[in-house]
Design a protein around this motif. Structure first.
Motif, PDB file in Angstrom:
ATOM      1  N   VAL A 219       0.861  -1.273   0.020  1.00 53.86           N
ATOM      2  CA  VAL A 219       0.056   0.094  -0.089  1.00 53.86           C
ATOM      3  C   VAL A 219       0.954   1.242  -0.147  1.00 53.86           C
ATOM      4  O   VAL A 219       0.436   2.430   0.445  1.00 53.86           O
ATOM      5  CB  VAL A 219      -1.062   0.061   1.252  1.00 53.86           C
ATOM      6  CG1 VAL A 219      -2.149  -1.047   0.886  1.00 53.86           C
ATOM      7  CG2 VAL A 219      -0.334  -0.442   2.450  1.00 53.86           C
ATOM      8  N   GLU A 251      -4.316   3.777   7.933  1.00 53.72           N
ATOM      9  CA  GLU A 251      -4.746   4.351   6.820  1.00 53.72           C
ATOM     10  C   GLU A 251      -3.788   5.284   6.106  1.00 53.72           C
ATOM     11  O   GLU A 251      -3.598   5.748   5.277  1.00 53.72           O
ATOM     12  CB  GLU A 251      -6.333   4.263   6.556  1.00 53.72           C
ATOM     13  CG  GLU A 251      -6.982   2.991   6.710  1.00 53.72           C
ATOM     14  CD  GLU A 251      -8.379   3.175   6.632  1.00 53.72           C
ATOM     15  OE1 GLU A 251      -8.673   4.115   6.662  1.00 53.72           O
ATOM     16  OE2 GLU A 251      -9.170   2.253   6.524  1.00 53.72           O
ATOM     17  N   LYS A 252      -3.574   6.189   7.443  1.00 52.30           N
ATOM     18  CA  LYS A 252      -3.192   7.735   6.953  1.00 52.30           C
ATOM     19  C   LYS A 252      -1.779   7.561   6.289  1.00 52.30           C
ATOM     20  O   LYS A 252      -1.557   8.409   5.669  1.00 52.30           O
ATOM     21  CB  LYS A 252      -3.184   8.527   8.242  1.00 52.30           C
ATOM     22  CG  LYS A 252      -3.214  10.029   8.106  1.00 52.30           C
ATOM     23  CD  LYS A 252      -3.344  10.672   9.424  1.00 52.30           C
ATOM     24  CE  LYS A 252      -2.950  11.936   9.205  1.00 52.30           C
ATOM     25  NZ  LYS A 252      -2.926  12.576  10.874  1.00 52.30           N
ATOM     26  N   THR A 254      -0.559   5.143   4.187  1.00 49.84           N
ATOM     27  CA  THR A 254      -0.584   4.570   2.895  1.00 49.84           C
ATOM     28  C   THR A 254      -0.572   5.625   1.927  1.00 49.84           C
ATOM     29  O   THR A 254      -0.904   6.476   2.107  1.00 49.84           O
ATOM     30  CB  THR A 254      -1.847   3.608   2.979  1.00 49.84           C
ATOM     31  OG1 THR A 254      -2.846   4.269   2.846  1.00 49.84           O
ATOM     32  CG2 THR A 254      -1.841   2.571   4.219  1.00 49.84           C
ATOM     33  N   SER A 255       0.094   5.105   0.807  1.00 47.91           N
ATOM     34  CA  SER A 255       0.280   5.831  -0.390  1.00 47.91           C
ATOM     35  C   SER A 255      -0.044   4.590  -1.720  1.00 47.91           C
ATOM     36  O   SER A 255       1.131   4.922  -2.224  1.00 47.91           O
ATOM     37  CB  SER A 255       1.171   6.767  -0.571  1.00 47.91           C
ATOM     38  OG  SER A 255       2.355   6.139  -0.352  1.00 47.91           O
ATOM     39  N   THR A 268      -6.319   1.590   0.204  1.00 44.11           N
ATOM     40  CA  THR A 268      -6.208   2.133   1.456  1.00 44.11           C
ATOM     41  C   THR A 268      -7.279   1.529   2.514  1.00 44.11           C
ATOM     42  O   THR A 268      -6.773   1.155   3.596  1.00 44.11           O
ATOM     43  CB  THR A 268      -6.249   3.673   1.447  1.00 44.11           C
ATOM     44  OG1 THR A 268      -5.038   4.308   0.709  1.00 44.11           O
ATOM     45  CG2 THR A 268      -6.657   4.245   2.982  1.00 44.11           C
TER      46      THR A 268
END
Ligand SMILES: Cc1cc2nc3c(=O)[nH]c(=O)nc-3n(C[C@H](O)[C@H](O)[C@H](O)COP(=O)(O)OP(=O)(O)OC[C@H]3O[C@@H](n4cnc5c(N)ncnc54)[C@H](O)[C@@H]3O)c2cc1C
Length: 287
Positions: A219, A251-252, A254-255, A268
Motif C-alpha cells: 500500500v 490508513e493515513k 498509506t499511499s 487504503t
C-alpha cells in the motif's frame, strides 16, 4: 518471453560469491529461487549479463535458534519455512505468511532472502519482518554488516544493499511466549500478490495490550511499519473506538499505487479492513 543471453556462475561459498559480484560489477545479479528475477528477465525488464547463483552455498541454508533470536539462511525456501517445527512453535506468523505466498510451485523454489532483498512492495515477507523487528545480515567485499528491516526499504526495488552485497541471513527476535499474531491478506485469487495486507504481533497483559507492532504490505512504494498506529493500542482492551483510531492512523500513512488491484482509495480502505481483521485474530490467539 525469452531472456537475453547471460553467463551463469555458481560459487561454492559466500566469499566467492561476493568476490565474483564485485569483479563482475553492475552487469551481475545474484540469483536465488529466480521466481522474481527470471520473469523480469523474460519480460526484458532486467537484462543482467551475469547471474551468480547462490544455490550451491550450503552456509546460506537452514533455520536455527541463537539465544532469543531465530536465524534463517537467505536461501531457505518459503516451503521450508512452512515445514519448520521451530518456526511453528516460536514464530508462527512466518508459517501463516508463507502459506499465503503464491502457490506450492513458487514456494518450493522461492527463497526468504530473495523475497526480502528484492524490494518489491508486493512481496509479503518484508512487512512481516518490519513488524517483527528483524534484521538482515549482509556480506560484501568490504565485510559483513547488519541492517534493520525497518530501515532497509527505500523505494520500489530500491534497498539499503550496496552494489555487490548479498543478504546472507535474516535474524528475528522471538516475541514473548503467548503473543498473538496474524497476517491477513486480500488477494484477487490464489497465487496473487496482495491488494493490501497487514501483519500484527501483540502481547496482552491483564486484558490490556502490553505491546503491539503492525506492518502493511503493498500500500506504498515500500512496505510500511505503522509505528504510531500500534502505539495507540497500548494499554487499551482493543475496544472498538481505539481499534477505529488505530485503523485510521494506519490508513493515513498509506499511499498505494493505482493498478489492476484497484484505485488508491480502495486499497487504503482494504489495508484498514485487513488490519482490523489481523488485530481481532491476534487478540483471540494471545494468551
Ligand atoms: C506466479 C508468482 C506469484 C507470486 N506471488 C507472490 C506473493 O503472493 N507474495 C510474495 O511475497 N511473493 C510472490 N512471488 C514472488 C516469489 O515469492 C519470489 O520467489 C520471491 O519474491 C523472490 O525470491 P527468489 O528466491 O525467487 O529470488 P530471485 O527471483 O532469484 O531474486 C529476486 C531479486 O533479489 C535478489 N536476490 C535474491 N537473493 C538475494 C540475496 N540473498 N542477496 C541479495 N540479493 C538477492 C536478486 O538479485 C533479484 O534481484 C510470486 C512469484 C510468482 C512467479
Amino acid at each position: 518471453m525469452i531472456p537475453g543471453s547471460f553467463a551463469y556462475h555458481r560459487p561454492k561459498s559466500v566469499s566467492d560469491a561476493v568476490n565474483m559480484l564485485a569483479d563482475l560489477g553492475e552487469d551481475a545479479r545474484a540469483l536465488a529461487g529466480g521466481h522474481s528475477l527470471i520473469p523480469m528477465m523474460k519480460l526484458r525488464l532486467a537484462a543482467p549479463a551475469h547471474l551468480v547463483d547462490l544455490a550451491g552455498i550450503g552456509d546460506l541454508k537452514g533455520i536455527r535458534a541463537d539465544g532469543n533470536d531465530i536465524v534463517i539462511g537467505a536461501m531457505t525456501t518459503q516451503h521450508e519455512l512452512c515445514g519448520s517445527d521451530l518456526l511453528t512453535s516460536k514464530l508462527p506468523i512466518l508459517r501463516e505468511t508463507s502459506l499465503q505466498i503464491a502457490d506450492p510451485q513458487v514456494r518450493y523454489v522461492g527463497t526468504l532472502g530473495g523475497n526480502v532483498a528484492n524490494g518489491d512492495p508486493g512481496n509479503d515477507m518484508p512487512a512481516v519482518m518490519m513488524c517483527l523487528g528483524a534484521s538482515y545480515q549482509v556480506a560484501g567485499k568490504k565485510g559483513e554488516r547488519r541492517l534493520a528491516a525497518r530501515e532497509f526499504y527505500q523505494g520500489a526495488y530500491f534497498t539499503a544493499l550496496e552494489p555487490g552485497e548479498i543478504l546472507t541471513a535474516v535474524r528475528i527476535p522471538v516475541p514473548a511466549a503467548g503473543h498473538g499474531y496474524a497476517y491477513e491478506k486480500l488477494k484477487r485469487k490464489i497465487g496473487d500478490y496482495a491488494t493490501a495486507a497487514a501483519a500484527v504481533v501483540l502481547t496482552i497483559s491483564a486484558g490490556k495490550v502490553a505491546s503491539c507492532s503492525i506492518g502493511l504490505t503493498n500500500v506504498a512504494e515500500t512496505p510500511l511499519w505503522a509505528e504510531e498506529a500500534a502505539r495507540l493500542l497500548i494499554g487499551s482492551s482493543l475496544d472498538a473506538a481505539t481499534v477505529k483510531q488505530t485503523v485510521a492512523a494506519a490508513e493515513k500513512i498509506t499511499s498505494p499505487a493505482s493498478d489492476r488491484r484497484g484505485p488508491p482509495a480502495y486499497r487504503t480502505k482494504m489495508a484498514g479492513v485487513m488490519l482490523s481483521r489481523a488485530l481481532a485474530s491476534a487478540n483471540a490467539r494471545a494468551r
